[in-house]
Every structure is written in structure tokens, then in C-alpha cells.
Design an enzyme around this catalytic site. Structure first.
Site, PDB file in Angstrom:
ATOM      1  N   HIS A  70       0.831  -1.210   0.000  1.00 17.20           N
ATOM      2  CA  HIS A  70       0.000   0.000   0.000  1.00 17.20           C
ATOM      3  C   HIS A  70       0.866   1.262   0.000  1.00 17.20           C
ATOM      4  O   HIS A  70       1.977   1.260   0.537  1.00 17.20           O
ATOM      5  CB  HIS A  70      -0.895   0.045   1.244  1.00 17.20           C
ATOM      6  CG  HIS A  70      -2.047  -0.911   1.204  1.00 17.20           C
ATOM      7  ND1 HIS A  70      -3.318  -0.535   0.837  1.00 17.20           N
ATOM      8  CD2 HIS A  70      -2.123  -2.232   1.489  1.00 17.20           C
ATOM      9  CE1 HIS A  70      -4.122  -1.583   0.895  1.00 17.20           C
ATOM     10  NE2 HIS A  70      -3.416  -2.622   1.291  1.00 17.20           N
ATOM     11  N   GLU A 112      -6.166  -0.368  -6.255  1.00 19.12           N
ATOM     12  CA  GLU A 112      -7.161   0.580  -5.747  1.00 19.12           C
ATOM     13  C   GLU A 112      -6.672   2.002  -5.986  1.00 19.12           C
ATOM     14  O   GLU A 112      -5.470   2.286  -5.895  1.00 19.12           O
ATOM     15  CB  GLU A 112      -7.388   0.383  -4.238  1.00 19.12           C
ATOM     16  CG  GLU A 112      -7.972  -0.961  -3.868  1.00 19.12           C
ATOM     17  CD  GLU A 112      -6.952  -1.845  -3.172  1.00 19.12           C
ATOM     18  OE1 GLU A 112      -5.801  -1.388  -2.987  1.00 19.12           O
ATOM     19  OE2 GLU A 112      -7.292  -2.986  -2.836  1.00 19.12           O
TER      20      GLU A 112
END
Length: 320
Positions: A38, A105
Site C-alpha cells: 500500500h 485501488e
């Protein structure tokens, strides 16, 4: 026999604390480790987001565990760079590293300043990235012009055996699509009928290799504390696609989750102070045929969870 792993959450712990946690996990009996790559946490309350690839080198050196990482090549990362990262870790630690590849994402990928593509475009881009990464790991010299571009790339440091490239999916349709190219499947805990459909879709479409499951849990000696931890740390992570794919910042996730009820959190996190209930939940996942289950305690303090599950949960699962 099913492998029980520890999921290292970069979004929630400082990388030094996370390294201590994975060393602790090996000591109390966990078989493996994994993490997700991330750039941003899901909530400002989580408050961290270390660089997974730097941390993986430390974790592989500090333990004897095998590790995997979930990564999204194509926007934030050029596929040749991901191939080099995969190849280097797999060369240094043979047989101990795998990578799961997904379409990503917006919360991580928007930082490039490029537009966030539609899902069908992201799927097509990922397929191109997979082909590039496989070719580079096989020793080929790669040029490619498409949704990603590569010019005369070659990996000079490669493992003797290319590691598995696992497909990441949360929907039945994506699981079926992953069967076209992946060496295995990884997903997250969901209602049992949905997980069964995903497993069946992947296998029925010819999907090969191991099945991985990441399970979100919240445990504490008292039920009220287990609920508090889950609500504080994971209520921003309850939204199904496309919402979770398309929101761009931690502040966006915090805004839309301000009034999420606890019952919704309990649909995505197994919340209980009862270790026996956690054993029961995990036995249900075992019955679906998962080869590796990675446990993610959604709290920011990992020690008590690791001790309790290492002593009371993992031995019962292995015995049964």
C-alpha cells in the site's frame, strides 16, 4: 496440510514494530507471512504505510518463514520494476517468496497523477503486466507496446525457479478470470457461500495452484475490547467494490465510514473474545479447501493475539 500465516498490515503498524511482530509470529508457531503493498492506509486512524518491498527483505532475513505480497503493477509500478523486485527476493531466498497480482485501488494508484481506468481496462493492463513479468523472470529480453510500454528490458539477476504469481480476487467473476493466467488464487474472508462460489469458479475454469485466504479477525480477552478494536481500526474497510476500488484518500474512507454500524463491521471481521469461536470460523474455511490461511488481527497491538492464537487456536486446527 494447510499453512497458517500471519498477515503483516503495513497500514497499521510502523515497519519496525511489524518486523518484531512477524519474528514473534514465527516463534509462537505461525508457518508463513504475507503483506499487501500500500501507499496509503484505509483510515487516518491506522496511521502508517511503510514500503512493503524494503520490509520484505528484512522479514525474509529475520525469519525462516515463506512470504508473499499482494501488488498492483501497471500504474504506480512499471511491470519491469516489479519483475526485478520479485526476481531479486526469489533469488536471495529460494522457495520462500510468492507474489499476488491484482488491479489495485485508486487510494494507492492516484498518486501518479494519471487517470484511474475503468475495471475492464485495469484487467487488460494487468494481463499485459503479467505477461511482461513472466517473460522477464524466464530470462527473455522484452519489448512491449500496449497499455504498458517496455523497451528492451532484461533481468540480469533471476531466481533459478520463478516464483508463483497468484491472482488476487474478491468477486466470482474475477476468480474465474484469474484461472486464465494465475498460479493460484488469493481472496479475503467473506460469507461461506460466496467463498465457495469463488473457489468453484476458479477451479471449474481450470485454475491451478494453491488457494490462499486472508482472514480479518479481532480478538481481545474481553468482548467489548475486541469490538472496540474492530470498530476503530476496520470500519473504513467494509465497502464492497467498486467503492473500495475508487475512493482516493484515507480521508474519503473516513468520511464515508463515519456512521457505519458495528453489525456491518462484523460482516467483514471475525470479532470475538472466544478463541473457540475463532477455531470454528477457521475450520469452516479449511473445509472449503484453502491451502494457506493468513490471519490478520486488525488491532495495532499484535503480541497478545499472537500468543493466544499460537497457543490455543493453531494447535487445535492442526489436530483436527
Amino acid at each position: 496440510m494447510t499453512v497458517f500465516g500471519f498477515h503483516a498490515s503495513h497500514e497499521q503498524l510502523h515497519p519496525r514494530a511489524l518486523l518484531d511482530a512477524v519474528i514473534h509470529a514465527e516463534r509462537v508457531g505461525f508457518d508463513a507471512g504475507m503483506c499487501s503493498d500500500h501507499f496509503s492506509p484505509w483510515s487516518a486512524r491506522q496511521g502508517q504505510s511503510g514500503f512493503a518491498w524494503s520490509w520484505l527483505g528484512s522479514a525474509l532475513q529475520a525469519t525462516t518463514l515463506p512470504f508473499g505480497v499482494v501488488n498492483a503493477p501497471g500504474q504506480r509500478y512499471h511491470p519491469a520494476i516489479i519483475a526485478q523486485a520479485i526476481g531479486t527476493l526469489a533469488a536471495m531466498y529460494p522457495g520462500r517468496f510468492w507474489a499476488a497480482l491484482g488491479t489495485g485501488e485508486a487510494s494507492n494508484e492516484h498518486i501518479t497523477g494519471d487517470g484511474w481506468p475503468r475495471k475492464d481496462v485495469r484487467n487488460a493492463r494487468l494481463r499485459e503486466c503479467v505477461e511482461v513479468i513472466r517473460a522477464l523472470l524466464a530470462g527473455e529480453k522484452v519489448s512491449h507496446d500496449g497499455l504498458v510500454r517496455v523497451d528492451r528490458a532484461r533481468l540480469w539477476t533471476r531466481p533459478e525457479q520463478p516464483p508463483a504469481l497468484i491472482g488476487a480476487a474478491v468477486s466470482v467473476a474475477t476468480a474465474r478470470w484469474c484461472a486464465e493466467w494465475a498460479d493460484g488464487l488469493i481472496t479475503v474472508n467473506a460469507p461461506l457461500p460466496h467463498l465457495r462460489q469463488m473457489v468453484d469458479a476458479y477451479r471449474d475454469a481450470g485454475g491451478r495452484g494453491p488457494l490462499h485466504l486472508q482472514v480479518h479477525v479481532s480478538w481481545a480477552p474481553e468482548q467489548v475490547e475486541a469490538e472496540r478494536i474492530a470498530y476503530d481500526q476496520w470500519r473504513s474497510n467494509v465497502f464492497p467494490p467498486p467503492v473500495c476500488w475508487d475512493l482516493e484518500t484515507a480521508e474519503h474512507f473516513d468520511a464515508v465510514s463515519a456512521d457505519v454500524p458495528m453489525a456491518t463491521v462484523e460482516r467483514v471481521v471475525n470479532v470475538s473474545a472466544d478463541l473457540g469461536r475463532h477455531v470454528g470460523w477457521l475450520e469452516e474455511y479449511l473445509a472449503l479447501g484453502f491451502d494457506q490461511i493468513a490471519l490478520h488481527h486488525v488491532g495495532q497491538e499484535q503480541g497478545a493475539f499472537l500468543d493466544a492464537f499460537g497457543a490455543e487456536v493453531l494447535p487445535k486446527l492442526r489436530a483436527r
